[in-house]
Motif scaffolding. Structure first.
Motif, PDB file in Angstrom:
ATOM      1  N   GLU A 122     -10.048  10.878  81.139  1.00 49.26           N
ATOM      2  CA  GLU A 122     -11.235  10.800  81.842  1.00 49.26           C
ATOM      3  C   GLU A 122     -10.706   9.130  82.491  1.00 49.26           C
ATOM      4  OE1 GLU A 122     -13.863  11.835  84.693  1.00 49.26           O
ATOM      5  OE2 GLU A 122     -13.792  12.914  83.123  1.00 49.26           O
ATOM      6  N   GLN A 126     -10.926   7.535  85.795  1.00 52.03           N
ATOM      7  CA  GLN A 126     -11.689   6.481  86.973  1.00 52.03           C
ATOM      8  C   GLN A 126     -11.377   5.007  87.330  1.00 52.03           C
ATOM      9  OE1 GLN A 126     -14.718   5.476  83.716  1.00 52.03           O
ATOM     10  NE2 GLN A 126     -15.364   8.055  84.107  1.00 52.03           N
ATOM     11  N   GLN A 130     -10.401   3.665  91.246  1.00 51.46           N
ATOM     12  CA  GLN A 130     -11.457   2.861  91.433  1.00 51.46           C
ATOM     13  C   GLN A 130      -9.701   1.869  92.560  1.00 51.46           C
ATOM     14  OE1 GLN A 130     -12.030   0.017  88.753  1.00 51.46           O
ATOM     15  NE2 GLN A 130     -13.883   1.578  87.592  1.00 51.46           N
ATOM     16  N   ARG A 192      -9.259  15.192  90.089  1.00 55.13           N
ATOM     17  CA  ARG A 192     -10.483  15.760  89.680  1.00 55.13           C
ATOM     18  C   ARG A 192      -9.974  17.163  88.968  1.00 55.13           C
ATOM     19  NH1 ARG A 192     -13.780  14.474  85.975  1.00 55.13           N
ATOM     20  NH2 ARG A 192     -14.042  11.952  87.090  1.00 55.13           N
TER      21      ARG A 192
END
Length: 217
Positions: A122, A126, A130, A192
């Motif tokens: 996770e 993330q 970005q 995801r």
């Protein structure tokens, strides 16, 4: 005695012949190799060239040089030679290898992942998200971390080690592809979906999504 080495780098050619001899079983793991003068005479090259080639093999872990005792064979294959082969593969060849390694590793990850794995994945996703629409090199670096952690979640050290060797070629393939085509959000969203499938333990979905991502242009 073999014919003297010519033209191409003498060290490179000496390495090639030494690797061939090792692959053919000229020496067993743990066996002491001939001395530098003996190898030089066999290959038709100078002792200094042999010494340089032996240093390369020692660096890659193929042989162990024991001061005052000689050189001993530690492995019968050279990982540096493998990396050189990988670096020359085409984009489609890279995809073929990823289909075999990465999709299988992700299938196993869906069965074996731990809570620590999921948290680490996770965080990596993330970070990757970005940078997806920003600097290409930053994104590729983050994406490779995510994929390595997916493979690591299979908890198979051999798969993890193999993917580490191969990841530089994966990065080059991404660099080629993403510099030629626009970055689409739908492609990133597959990451995801893969993580969700791994979290849910959905083995076939995780594997199929991985194959879809690998085959994206």
């Amino acid at each position: 005695m073999s014919a003297p080495l010519v033209k191409r780098s003498l060290v490179d050619q000496a390495l090639e012949r030494l690797r061939e001899r090792i692959a053919q079983g000229a020496w067993q793991v743990g066996e002491r190799l001939p001395t530098e003068p003996e190898l030089g005479a066999e290959l038709g090259i100078s002792r200094n060239t042999v010494r340089e080639a032996m240093r390369v093999l020692a660096f890659s872990g193929v042989i162990e040089i024991r001061q005052g005792d000689g050189s001993y064979l530690r492995a019968n294959s050279d990982p540096l030679a493998t990396v050189q082969v990988l670096s020359r593969c085409t984009l489609e060849q890279c995809r073929e290898v990823r289909r075999m390694i990465e999709s299988e590793a992700i299938r196993l990850a869906a069965q074996r992942r731990t809570e620590a794995d999921l948290q680490s994945l996770e965080e990596a996703l993330q970070q990757s998200g970005q940078h997806y629409h920003d600097d290409l090199e930053s994104y590729i670096a983050c994406d490779l971390v995510f994929h390595q952690r997916l493979v690591d979640a299979a908890h198979n050290p051999a798969l993890s080690g193999l993917y580490q060797y191969f990841s530089s070629q994966v990065g080059q393939a991404l660099r080629t592809t993403l510099s030629q085509t626009p970055r689409r959000q739908s492609v990133f969203d597959l990451h995801r979906l893969i993580l969700d499938a791994v979290r849910d333990g959905d083995v076939e979905r995780a594997r199929n999504l991985s194959l879809t991502l690998i085959d994206e242009p």
